[in-house]
Design a protein around this motif. Structure first.
Motif, short mmCIF file in Angstrom:
data_model
loop_
_atom_site.label_atom_id
_atom_site.label_comp_id
_atom_site.label_asym_id
_atom_site.label_seq_id
_atom_site.Cartn_x
_atom_site.Cartn_y
_atom_site.Cartn_z
N VAL A 153 -8.54 2.72 -6.28
CA VAL A 153 -9.79 2.01 -6.11
C VAL A 153 -10.84 2.53 -7.08
O VAL A 153 -11.21 3.71 -7.03
N SER A 201 0.86 -1.18 0.00
CA SER A 201 0.00 0.00 0.00
C SER A 201 0.89 1.23 0.00
O SER A 201 1.86 1.29 0.76
N ARG A 251 -9.63 14.20 -3.77
CA ARG A 251 -9.16 15.03 -2.65
C ARG A 251 -7.65 15.09 -2.55
O ARG A 251 -7.09 16.01 -1.95
N ALA A 269 -13.89 4.94 -6.23
CA ALA A 269 -13.63 5.81 -5.06
C ALA A 269 -13.17 7.18 -5.55
O ALA A 269 -12.20 7.77 -5.06
N LEU A 322 -13.10 10.51 -3.33
CA LEU A 322 -12.03 10.38 -2.34
C LEU A 322 -10.66 10.62 -2.98
O LEU A 322 -9.85 11.39 -2.47
N GLY A 333 -11.48 8.96 -10.41
CA GLY A 333 -11.02 7.59 -10.18
C GLY A 333 -10.43 7.00 -11.45
O GLY A 333 -10.52 7.59 -12.52
N PRO A 347 -3.85 7.61 -2.53
CA PRO A 347 -3.83 6.21 -2.06
C PRO A 347 -3.83 5.21 -3.22
O PRO A 347 -4.68 5.29 -4.11
N VAL A 351 -2.33 0.95 -4.50
CA VAL A 351 -1.75 -0.35 -4.15
C VAL A 351 -0.88 -0.77 -5.33
O VAL A 351 -1.23 -0.51 -6.48
#
Ligand code: SF4
Lengths: 281, 191
Positions: B125, B23, B134, B128, B131, B78, B161, B163
């Protein structure tokens, strides 16, 4: 006879698109929360936590849950005692789409011609419109903006009747397995069985908008939904495809009468962002 | 869960240090592009022409954001499904691209190029999108403005964020993750 102004339909479409694009329905949010409880792998759990958090941000800030705000698919049931005045129906729907995608900061993702030019229509029109004339003097509208990451993972097959329940089951499970991470799991699997080629697909599309946790009224189909959900969640695809318990939130099946020679089966894949909103005028 | 903070552009050491399943939080400049922009870039390479953007050591995000509402750098943003870029991605890695952010499977040509040239495939993701947006601090169009949401942008991201889905050795989370899950379930049932 009841008169309904075309502009009323336009306004309704606009509001429904905002609602669907910004606010996830509570049944889906709840299913994601339940997934968070279930996942043991921290990375998979974190994916679901991000999804849950994203729903909250989108509804609080009134921004799109997903940037692919889709093609606007509109199911409209018109009472036969309604007269639409002051404009025509398709124009009213498309105007509602145009205004909503412009003023709602939603992405315009439609090209006017699919093969040669692929030029963006720049206002997300035309909408995909499914019209039914029903008894009564009301209009019911269901809007399901559909993203194409998951739409592209959909499939249809005209089985021979001998393929039976087993053939249909394998086909549905295989569709989810093959799609893997592409349709943004956890997914909602819309299934249409029977009908003609196009009716199977349309039924499957309607099923992507049925509430998570609800079941087909026919107990045999309800049992099949449960069984398939369990089997699919054994595949291990998991949230975002990186492994885990939560591959699908629901398998929603409906059936239609079909021909003696066929067993059509359509699987319309939908991501967890299964956006839909409805109203009655 | 340990999370690595990664500074972009990535050095070869950073690329080598990342492993499938890690991550990460990405920080720094990224490029954006989807099918249409990739098609144009590769057409220029075919003609032996210079590209309008520098791709060496850069990370590209497969995204077509929603329009920004007032007060935001960008709308919901996204990842889009990456396989549509598979035909083009190896060409960009050949000239130094070392990071891709998207969602979904990649083909063998892409994975082989990642191993050959040293590149990472990150996953954000899917869905998402609010999110993720942001973490995007600024956005500017670099080229192909006529493509609208599909234009090549430069985003500057803070703690984006992600992965590691496929690392530079070809280890693939889409295979490892589900296989691990099934093995664990089989072990439980065996008990
Ligand atoms: S498949 Fe759904 S969640 Fe994924 S990018 Fe498309 S619309 Fe968004």
């Amino acid at each position: 006879m009841r008169e309904i102004q075309a502009v009323e339909i336009q306004k309704a479409i606009e509001q429904l698109i905002y609602e669907a694009s910004y606010v996830i329905s509570p049944d889906i949010a709840k299913a994601v929360d339940e997934g968070i409880e279930k996942e043991t792998n921290p990375t998979s759990r974190n994916v679901l936590e991000q999804i849950a958090e994203n729903y909250k941000i989108a509804s609080c800030e009134r921004v799109a849950i997903c940037q692919d705000t889709g093609m606007a698919v509109v199911f409209i049931d018109i009472g036969q005692d309604v007269h639409i005045a002051g404009g025509n129906l398709e124009d009213a729907i498309n105007e509602g789409v145009r205004v909503a995608y412009r003023d709602g900061y939603l992405r315009k993702s439609v090209v006017g011609e699919p093969l040669f030019d692929r030029v963006n229509t720049k206002d997300n029109t035309p909408a995909v419109i499914h019209t039914r004339i029903v008894p009564g003097e009301q209009i019911h509208i269901l809007v399901t903006p559909k993203g194409f990451g998951s739409e592209n993972m959909s499939r249809i097959k005209m089985f021979p009747p001998a393929a039976g329940v087993e053939g249909v089951k394998q086909f549905i499970i295989e569709a989810v397995k093959e799609a893997g991470p592409n349709p943004c799991p956890p997914v909602i699997v819309g299934v249409g069985i029977g009908g003609t080629f196009e009716i199977a697909a349309q039924t499957a599309k309607r099923m992507t908008a049925r509430a998570v946790g609800s079941h087909n009224a026919d107990p045999r189909y309800a049992a099949l939904e449960e069984e398939l959900l369990t089997e699919i969640n054994k595949l291990g695809v998991g949230p975002a495809g990186i492994g885990g318990y939560t591959t699908a939130l629901a398998v929603n099946i409906d059936f239609r009468p079909t021909h003696i020679a066929s067993l059509p089966c359509a699987v319309n894949m939908c991501c967890h962002c299964a956006r839909h909103a409805e109203t009655t005028i | 869960m340990s999370i690595k903070r990664i500074q972009l552009p990535m050095t070869a050491e950073v690329v080598r240090s990342l492993k499938a399943g890690d991550s990460v939080l990405l920080n720094g400049p990224i490029l954006t592009g989807r099918d249409a922009a990739h098609k144009r870039l590769v057409a220029l390479l075919d003609e032996g022409k210079e590209l309008p953007v520098e791709v060496k050591d850069q990370t590209i995000y497969y995204v077509g954001p929603a329009p920004a509402s007032p007060g935001h750098a960008v709308g919901s943003a996204g990842p889009t499904t990456s396989y549509r870029m598979d035909a083009y991605a190896p060409r960009l890695m050949e000239i130094g691209l070392n990071g891709m952010i998207g969602k979904g499977k990649r083909n063998d040509d892409v994975i082989n190029a990642m191993k050959k040239y040293g590149a990472i495939y990150f996953g954000a993701v899917g869905g998402a999108a609010a999110l993720v947006s942001r973490s995007i601090e600024s956005a500017e169009v670099l080229c192909y403005e006529d493509l609208g949401a599909e234009a090549i942008h430069r985003f500057v991201v803070k703690d984006f964020p992600a992965v590691v889905l496929i690392d530079a050795e070809g280890n693939n989370m889409y295979e490892i993750g589900p296989a691990q899950f099934r093995a664990e379930q089989a072990a439980k049932e065996g008990k």
